[in-house]
Design a protein around this motif. Structure first.
Motif, PDB file in Angstrom:
ATOM      1  N   GLY B 136       0.834  -1.205   0.000  1.00  0.00           N
ATOM      2  CA  GLY B 136       0.000   0.000   0.000  1.00  0.00           C
ATOM      3  C   GLY B 136       0.863   1.247   0.000  1.00  0.00           C
ATOM      4  N   ARG B 137       0.143   2.403  -0.014  1.00  0.00           N
ATOM      5  CA  ARG B 137       0.934   3.635   0.051  1.00  0.00           C
ATOM      6  C   ARG B 137       0.166   4.611   0.936  1.00  0.00           C
ATOM      7  NH1 ARG B 137      -1.567   6.782  -4.088  1.00  0.00           N
ATOM      8  NH2 ARG B 137      -2.730   5.061  -4.995  1.00  0.00           N
ATOM      9  N   LEU B 138       0.922   5.470   1.641  1.00  0.00           N
ATOM     10  CA  LEU B 138       0.285   6.420   2.556  1.00  0.00           C
ATOM     11  C   LEU B 138      -0.232   7.593   1.747  1.00  0.00           C
ATOM     12  CD1 LEU B 138       2.710   6.223   5.569  1.00  0.00           C
ATOM     13  CD2 LEU B 138       0.230   5.858   5.634  1.00  0.00           C
ATOM     14  N   LEU B 139      -1.540   7.842   1.845  1.00  0.00           N
ATOM     15  CA  LEU B 139      -2.141   8.949   1.097  1.00  0.00           C
ATOM     16  C   LEU B 139      -1.942  10.255   1.845  1.00  0.00           C
ATOM     17  CD1 LEU B 139      -5.441   7.164   0.061  1.00  0.00           C
ATOM     18  CD2 LEU B 139      -3.307   7.335  -1.216  1.00  0.00           C
ATOM     19  N   ALA B 140      -1.830  10.143   3.164  1.00  0.00           N
ATOM     20  CA  ALA B 140      -1.609  11.349   3.975  1.00  0.00           C
ATOM     21  C   ALA B 140      -0.967  10.915   5.288  1.00  0.00           C
ATOM     22  CB  ALA B 140      -2.941  12.063   4.236  1.00  0.00           C
ATOM     23  N   GLY B 159      -7.880   3.322   6.951  1.00  0.00           N
ATOM     24  CA  GLY B 159      -7.890   2.825   5.573  1.00  0.00           C
ATOM     25  C   GLY B 159      -8.570   3.868   4.702  1.00  0.00           C
ATOM     26  N   GLU B 160      -8.232   3.865   3.462  1.00  0.00           N
ATOM     27  CA  GLU B 160      -8.694   4.873   2.517  1.00  0.00           C
ATOM     28  C   GLU B 160     -10.228   4.989   2.508  1.00  0.00           C
ATOM     29  OE1 GLU B 160      -7.527   5.246  -2.087  1.00  0.00           O
ATOM     30  OE2 GLU B 160      -7.599   3.194  -1.341  1.00  0.00           O
ATOM     31  N   ILE B 190      -4.019   5.279   4.766  1.00  0.00           N
ATOM     32  CA  ILE B 190      -3.308   4.353   3.869  1.00  0.00           C
ATOM     33  C   ILE B 190      -4.263   3.872   2.773  1.00  0.00           C
ATOM     34  CG2 ILE B 190      -3.817   2.278   5.256  1.00  0.00           C
ATOM     35  CD1 ILE B 190      -0.961   1.318   4.559  1.00  0.00           C
ATOM     36  N   GLY B 191      -3.732   3.745   1.565  1.00  0.00           N
ATOM     37  CA  GLY B 191      -4.581   3.303   0.439  1.00  0.00           C
ATOM     38  C   GLY B 191      -3.780   2.471  -0.547  1.00  0.00           C
ATOM     39  N   GLY B 192      -4.417   2.145  -1.644  1.00  0.00           N
ATOM     40  CA  GLY B 192      -3.745   1.393  -2.720  1.00  0.00           C
ATOM     41  C   GLY B 192      -3.296   0.013  -2.291  1.00  0.00           C
ATOM     42  N   LEU B 193      -4.047  -0.612  -1.381  1.00  0.00           N
ATOM     43  CA  LEU B 193      -3.628  -1.931  -0.907  1.00  0.00           C
ATOM     44  C   LEU B 193      -3.789  -2.966  -2.024  1.00  0.00           C
ATOM     45  CD1 LEU B 193      -5.389  -1.956   2.596  1.00  0.00           C
ATOM     46  CD2 LEU B 193      -3.149  -1.046   1.970  1.00  0.00           C
ATOM     47  N   GLN B 194      -2.757  -3.788  -2.193  1.00  0.00           N
ATOM     48  CA  GLN B 194      -2.838  -4.830  -3.219  1.00  0.00           C
ATOM     49  C   GLN B 194      -3.177  -6.175  -2.605  1.00  0.00           C
ATOM     50  OE1 GLN B 194      -0.479  -4.440  -6.437  1.00  0.00           O
ATOM     51  NE2 GLN B 194      -0.531  -2.240  -6.191  1.00  0.00           N
ATOM     52  N   LEU B 199      -8.818  -4.212   4.375  1.00  0.00           N
ATOM     53  CA  LEU B 199      -8.306  -3.288   5.395  1.00  0.00           C
ATOM     54  C   LEU B 199      -8.501  -1.826   4.986  1.00  0.00           C
ATOM     55  CD1 LEU B 199      -5.010  -5.056   6.559  1.00  0.00           C
ATOM     56  CD2 LEU B 199      -7.255  -5.005   7.679  1.00  0.00           C
ATOM     57  N   ALA B 200      -8.814  -1.570   3.722  1.00  0.00           N
ATOM     58  CA  ALA B 200      -9.067  -0.190   3.294  1.00  0.00           C
ATOM     59  C   ALA B 200     -10.271   0.392   4.030  1.00  0.00           C
ATOM     60  CB  ALA B 200      -9.282  -0.142   1.785  1.00  0.00           C
ATOM     61  N   GLY B 201     -11.143  -0.489   4.511  1.00  0.00           N
ATOM     62  CA  GLY B 201     -12.315   0.012   5.244  1.00  0.00           C
ATOM     63  C   GLY B 201     -12.165  -0.134   6.750  1.00  0.00           C
ATOM     64  N   ALA B 202     -10.923  -0.255   7.225  1.00  0.00           N
ATOM     65  CA  ALA B 202     -10.716  -0.518   8.654  1.00  0.00           C
ATOM     66  C   ALA B 202      -9.984   0.636   9.345  1.00  0.00           C
ATOM     67  CB  ALA B 202      -9.904  -1.798   8.830  1.00  0.00           C
ATOM     68  N   VAL B 203     -10.076   0.613  10.640  1.00  0.00           N
ATOM     69  CA  VAL B 203      -9.303   1.549  11.458  1.00  0.00           C
ATOM     70  C   VAL B 203      -8.147   0.746  12.052  1.00  0.00           C
ATOM     71  CG1 VAL B 203      -9.355   3.066  13.476  1.00  0.00           C
ATOM     72  CG2 VAL B 203     -11.385   2.839  12.017  1.00  0.00           C
ATOM     73  N   LEU B 204      -6.902   1.140  11.743  1.00  0.00           N
ATOM     74  CA  LEU B 204      -5.742   0.369  12.177  1.00  0.00           C
ATOM     75  C   LEU B 204      -5.161   0.994  13.436  1.00  0.00           C
ATOM     76  CD1 LEU B 204      -4.220   0.126   8.594  1.00  0.00           C
ATOM     77  CD2 LEU B 204      -5.390  -1.712   9.842  1.00  0.00           C
ATOM     78  N   VAL B 205      -4.937   0.143  14.440  1.00  0.00           N
ATOM     79  CA  VAL B 205      -4.403   0.655  15.709  1.00  0.00           C
ATOM     80  C   VAL B 205      -3.136  -0.113  16.070  1.00  0.00           C
ATOM     81  CG1 VAL B 205      -6.719   1.277  16.479  1.00  0.00           C
ATOM     82  CG2 VAL B 205      -5.761  -0.956  17.120  1.00  0.00           C
ATOM     83  N   PRO B 206      -2.239   0.526  16.876  1.00  0.00           N
ATOM     84  CA  PRO B 206      -1.027  -0.180  17.304  1.00  0.00           C
ATOM     85  C   PRO B 206      -1.394  -1.348  18.219  1.00  0.00           C
ATOM     86  CG  PRO B 206      -0.836   2.189  17.670  1.00  0.00           C
ATOM     87  CD  PRO B 206      -2.260   1.935  17.309  1.00  0.00           C
TER      88      PRO B 206
END
Ligand SMILES: Nc1ncnc2c1ncn2[C@@H]1O[C@H](COP(=O)(O)OP(=O)(O)OP(=O)(O)O)[C@@H](O)[C@H]1O
Ligand SMILES: [Mg+2]
Lengths: 225, 392
Positions: B136-140, B159-160, B190-194, B199-206
Motif C-alpha cells: 500500500g501507500r500512505l495517502l496522507a 484505511g482509505e 493508507i490506500g492502494g492496498l494490493q 483493510l481499506a475500510g478498517a481503522v488500524l491501531v497499534p
C-alpha cells in the motif's frame, strides 16, 4: 563366327484389342556386331513395336530374343532394366532431352543409373559431345538448340554409356535434309568404329546409307537384297 | 545408382519449377509454423510468472492463528523471528475479532460540525510494517512506529475507504475519531492496498492499543516472500512463529507457479495444436496433388529415364525424395517463422523466450515426413508406368 548382337526367333507381339492386333508376326532376325541396318515399312506396320521389343522396353508375346547371347524373354523386370541400361542406346524422333538441364547434364544422365563411376563423368560427357560435334554448346539448355543440334546431343547421350547396340526410331523424322545428312555422317563414323546400329525410317535417303535393309509389312519381316 | 546422383536429380526436379515448388510448401509452412508457435509460446509463457497479480499471489503467505485456547499461540514479537528467515521480505501480525469488526466510529469534523453521524467500521490491530506487506501507500500523514507502540499513544491510521466514510481527507488539524467514547488521533491514511484490500475500510491501531477493543492476541500473520521462496517459507513459517504450537497454525501458501499458469492455457493450446495438425494434413494433400500433376507432366521424362536404365525403384526414390524435399523446405521455413514469432512475442512481453532445441529440429523433420507420406502414392504411380507407354 562371332556371337550375334540380336537373335530373334519366332517373335510375336499381340495387342489385346477387338479384334486382337498382331503387330509382330513370327519375326526371325539376326544382327551381327557392326551391322548397320535400316527397318522400313509403311505406317502401322509394326516398326516401333519391333524396336520396343529389341530395346527391352516391351515384352514379346511369344518367341525368343537373345541380346549378346543372353535370353531376355525370361528375365525379370530389374534384370531387363539393367541389361537395357548397360547394352542399349536409344535415339528418339522427338529427342527426349530434359528441358531444364544443360546439354552436359542431359548427356551425363546416361551414367546416372546402373554401375558407372562418377569420377571422370564430365570428361566423358564432353568427349561424347565432341564426337557428335557439339563440344561448343555444353552449357546450353536444349530449348536454345536447333533440331539437328538437339538430335546430336541425344546421340551423344546414347553413346555416353558405351552401348553395344544403338536403336534409332525415326532419328531424322524432325530434321531437314542438311541436318539429316549430318546425322547420317555421324552414324557412318560410329559404324566404322564397330557400333551396331538399327534405324527405323521411312526415308529412302536414310535407308540407302545402311548396309542392310529389312522391310516390315503387317508385322511380317522380309530382308531386302 | 549413387545416392549423390539421386540427390542431384531430385534437387534438379524440384528446382525446375521453383515457383510451383514454393507454392506447394505453403500448407506445410502454415502447419509447422502454427505448431512451433503454439508449443514455443506455451513453453515460454510457462516459464514466466505471468503478470503482477500472479507475482503477488505467488509471494503471499497467510498464517491463520486459531483463538480457541486461552493462551496466545503467537506473540506480537514473533513476527520479528519470521523476518529473519531468508526469502521473507516483510511480515505483519494482525489482530481482529468479530466484536472489533463492528464498532461505531465517529469523527469530530471541525470543518462541518453537523456531520457527526457514526459509521460502523472494523478496528484491526496491526504491527507497523503493514504498508510494505500489503504494497500500500500512505495517502496522507504517516504510519505509527515503534515509539507510538511503546508510549501506548492513542493513535490510529485509517484505511482509505474508512477515511472517506468519516469525511476525513486532511490531517493538518490533527483530526480525531471517537470509538467507545474515547478519542484517538488520526495520524495517517493508507490506500492502494494490493493485498488484504478489506483493510481499506478498517481503522488500524497499534498492538498496544488493541486491548482497548479486546484485541490481545495475534489472529493472523501476513507474509510477503521473494519470488520463488514462498513454498520454502510456507514450510518454515509455523515453526518460526510458534515453536511450541506450530502444528496448530494454519498456513495458507500460494498455489505452485506451475499450476497457476496451466489451467487457462491448456484449452487454447489444444485448439492450436489441432489447427496446426489440420494445416499439416492440408499441406500433405497439397503436396500429393501437385506431385501427381508433376508426374503426369513428366511421363516422357520417366520413360526416358527407364530407357536409360532406371529401375522402378530408382523412379520411386526420386519422386519420394522430391516430395520429401518440398516438405522439408516447408518445415525449415515453418520452423524459422515460428521461432521468430515466439521470440517476437517474448520480446514484446519482456519474457525470456524458451525454445526446446528438440522442437526446432523436429519441426523440419516433421515437414519432411509430411512430404514423404504425401509422395507415396504419386511415386508409386510413376514407378508402375510401363516404359513403352511412357515413351509413346
Ligand atoms: N498398345 C497397343 N494396343 C493396341 N494396338 C497397338 C498398340 N501399339 C501398337 N498397336 C498397333 O500395332 C500396329 C503397329 O504399330 P507400330 O507403332 O509398331 O507402327 P509403326 O510401324 O511404328 O507406325 P509409324 O510408322 O506410324 O510409327 C498398329 O496397327 C498399331 O495400331
Ligand atoms: Mg512408329
Amino acid at each position: 563366327m562371332p556371337e550375334p548382337v540380336i537373335e530373334l526367333t519366332g517373335i510375336c507381339r499381340d495387342f489385346p484389342a477387338d479384334p486382337p492386333v498382331r503387330a509382330l508376326d513370327n519375326v526371325t532376325l539376326r544382327v551381327d556386331p557392326g551391322d548397320y541396318m535400316a527397318i522400313i515399312g509403311p505406317s502401322g506396320s509394326g516398326k516401333s513395336t519391333l524396336l520396343n521389343v529389341l530395346g527391352l522396353l516391351d515384352r514379346p508375346s511369344s518367341g525368343s530374343f537373345r541380346l549378346d547371347g543372353i535370353e531376355t524373354t525370361t528375365l525379370r523386370d530389374g534384370a531387363r532394366t539393367r541389361l537395357r541400361g548397360a547394352r542399349i542406346g536409344f535415339v528418339f524422333q522427338s529427342f527426349h532431352l530434359l528441358p531444364h538441364r544443360t546439354v552436359t547434364e542431359n548427356v551425363m544422365l546416361a551414367e546416372v543409373y546402373g554401375r558407372h563411376p562418377r569420377r571422370g563423368r564430365l570428361a566423358r560427357a564432353k568427349q561424347a559431345l565432341e564426337q557428335v560435334g557439339m563440344g561448343h554448346r555444353t552449357g546450353f539448355q536444349p530449348g536454345r538448340l536447333s533440331g539437328g543440334e538437339r538430335q546430336r546431343v541425344a546421340i551423344a547421350r546414347a553413346l555416353m554409356a558405351r552401348p553395344s547396340l544403338l536403336l534409332c526410331d525415326e532419328p531424322t523424322g524432325n530434321l531437314d535434309s542438311r541436318n539429316t545428312e549430318a546425322v547420317l555422317d555421324l552414324f557412318d563414323g560410329l559404324r566404322s568404329q564397330g557400333l551396331t546400329i538399327l534405324v527405323i525410317t521411312h526415308e529412302d535417303e536414310v535407308s540407302a546409307r545402311a548396309k542392310r535393309r529389312v522391310r516390315i509389312g503387317d508385322g511380317v519381316l522380309t530382308e531386302q537384297e | 545408382m549413387d545416392i549423390r546422383d539421386l540427390w542431384a536429380e531430385s534437387m534438379a526436379g524440384m528446382l525446375a519449377r521453383p515457383i510451383r515448388s514454393a507454392l506447394t510448401t505453403l500448407g506445410t509452412v502454415l502447419g509447422i509454423t502454427t505448431l512451433v508457435v503454439t508449443m514455443g509460446i506455451a513453453a515460454t509463457a510457462g516459464n514466466q510468472i505471468v503478470g503482477r497479480f500472479d507475482e503477488l499471489l505467488a509471494t503471499s503467505i497467510t498464517v491463520e492463528v486459531p483463538q480457541s485456547s486461552r493462551q496466545a499461540l503467537v506473540s506480537w514479537e514473533a513476527v520479528a523471528e519470521l523476518r529473519r528467515l531468508r526469502g521473507v521480505l516483510s511480515a505483519t501480525a494482525l489482530a481482529q475479532s468479530d466484536k472489533s469488526s463492528n464498532l461505531v466510529v465517529t469523527a469530530n469534523n471541525l470543518l462541518d460540525p453537523t456531520q457527526v453521524a457514526g459509521q460502523t467500521l472494523a478496528v484491526v490491530a496491526a504491527t507497523p510494517n503493514l504498508q510494505a506487506t500489503t504494497h500500500g501507500r500512505l495517502l496522507a500523514g504517516r504510519f505509527y512506529d515503534a515509539g507510538h507502540i511503546i508510549r501506548r499513544d492513542r493513535v490510529v491510521v485509517l484505511g482509505e475507504q474508512a477515511a472517506a466514510m468519516l469525511g476525513i481527507t486532511r490531517l493538518d488539524h490533527a483530526p480525531a475519531v471517537f470509538i467507545n467514547d474515547r478519542a484517538y488521533t488520526v495520524i495517517g491514511i493508507i490506500g492502494g492496498l494490493q493485498r488484504e484490500q478489506i483493510l481499506a475500510g478498517a481503522v488500524l491501531v497499534p498492538p498496544t492499543i488493541g486491548p482497548d477493543f479486546g484485541l490481545k492476541n495475534v489472529t493472523r500473520v501476513l507474509v510477503g516472500t521473494q519470488l520463488g521462496a514462498a513454498e520454502l517459507i510456507a514450510r518454515q513459517a509455523a515453526l518460526a512463529l510458534s515453536p511450541n504450537h506450530a502444528g496448530e497454525l494454519q498456513v495458507i501458501a500460494p498455489p505452485g507457479p506451475k499450476r497457476a499458469r496451466d489451467g487457462a492455457q491448456d484449452d487454447v493450446n489444444g485448439l492450436f495444436l489441432i489447427l496446426g495438425l489440420v494445416s499439416l494434413i492440408v499441406g500433405a494433400v497439397g503436396i500429393a496433388n501437385v506431385t501427381l500433376v508433376t508426374i503426369m507432366e513428366r511421363v516422357a521424362e520417366i520413360g526416358l529415364r527407364r530407357a536409360l536404365g532406371a529401375t522402378r525403384r530408382n523412379i520411386a526414390a526420386q519422386f519420394l525424395l522430391e516430395s520429401s524435399l518440398i516438405g522439408l523446405t516447408g518445415g525449415v521455413i515453418g520452423a524459422s517463422l515460428g521461432t521468430v514469432a515466439v521470440v517476437t512475442v517474448a520480446a514484446v512481453r519482456h519474457w525470456t523466450p524458451v525454445l526446446d532445441i528438440r522442437l526446432a529440429l523436429a519441426a523440419p523433420a516433421a515437414g519432411a515426413l509430411v512430404g514423404l507420406l504425401a509422395g507415396l502414392y504419386p511415386a508409386l504411380r510413376a514407378a508402375r508406368m510401363e516404359p513403352v507407354d511412357a515413351l509413346r
